[in-house]
Design an enzyme around this catalytic site. Structure first.
Site, mmCIF file in Angstrom:
data_model
loop_
_atom_site.group_PDB
_atom_site.id
_atom_site.type_symbol
_atom_site.label_atom_id
_atom_site.label_comp_id
_atom_site.label_asym_id
_atom_site.label_seq_id
_atom_site.Cartn_x
_atom_site.Cartn_y
_atom_site.Cartn_z
ATOM 1 C CG HIS A 6 -0.366 0.279 2.523
ATOM 2 N ND1 HIS A 6 -0.031 -0.736 3.393
ATOM 3 C CD2 HIS A 6 -0.024 1.436 3.145
ATOM 4 C CE1 HIS A 6 0.481 -0.214 4.490
ATOM 5 N NE2 HIS A 6 0.511 1.101 4.367
ATOM 6 N NE ARG A 10 1.357 12.297 7.772
ATOM 7 C CZ ARG A 10 1.222 11.404 8.755
ATOM 8 N NH1 ARG A 10 0.052 11.214 9.314
ATOM 9 N NH2 ARG A 10 2.258 10.711 9.180
ATOM 10 C CD GLU A 53 -1.991 3.722 6.122
ATOM 11 O OE1 GLU A 53 -1.785 4.391 7.139
ATOM 12 O OE2 GLU A 53 -1.239 2.801 5.741
ATOM 13 C CG ASN A 57 -2.693 13.081 11.454
ATOM 14 O OD1 ASN A 57 -2.529 12.043 12.071
ATOM 15 N ND2 ASN A 57 -1.927 13.424 10.439
ATOM 16 C CG HIS A 72 2.511 10.812 -10.506
ATOM 17 N ND1 HIS A 72 3.740 11.206 -10.964
ATOM 18 C CD2 HIS A 72 2.208 9.667 -11.174
ATOM 19 C CE1 HIS A 72 4.177 10.348 -11.865
ATOM 20 N NE2 HIS A 72 3.274 9.403 -12.008
ATOM 21 C CD GLU A 122 1.165 8.868 -15.430
ATOM 22 O OE1 GLU A 122 1.581 8.981 -16.598
ATOM 23 O OE2 GLU A 122 1.847 8.390 -14.502
#
Length: 131
Positions: A6, A10, A53, A57, A72, A122
């Protein structure tokens, strides 16, 4: 042999990010782990081979500064034009399709768009050198 599992980014607004990746790329929530100060949301495509993922926060009150380092994520699609139309219908603003022909012959066809946090994505047509 190592297997890529993965990639994590954030995000500021969980709902906007999940909606974007669901509507534009068909990713679905595979798992969601909620902790006191943060939440992890794992999105998966239908192949189930790779997850994105999203880390939220909870104490964050401003969007992230992505800096000036270019990077990217890439999604491979069968029908580039249809993928671009899907992005437009989902409210995204994809750039024009590029026919990448550095030596006169098409090496790849792709377009870029940004997610709600500004991460560059992309979208590349399956079958080229890079997909």
């Amino acid at each position: 042999m190592a297997k890529l599992a993965h990639s994590m980014i954030r995000v500021f607004d969980e709902a906007a990010s999940v909606k974007f990746y669901e509507d534009v790329f068909g990713l679905r929530i595979a798992d969601r782990l909620d902790f006191d100060s943060f939440t992890l949301i794992y999105l998966r495509d239908t192949s189930g081979n790779f997850e994105l993922e999203l880390t939220v926060n909870k104490d964050r009150d401003t969007p992230y500064d992505l800096g000036d380092g270019y990077g990217h994520l890439t999604f491979v699609v069968e029908d580039l034009e249809a993928a671009r139309e899907t992005a437009i219908k989902a409210g995204a603003a994809p750039r024009d399709i590029v026919d990448f022909r550095p030596a006169g012959e098409t090496v790849a066809k792709f377009f870029f768009l940004a997610d709600p946090d500004g991460y560059q994505i992309e979208v590349i047509k399956k079958g080229g050198r890079f997909a």
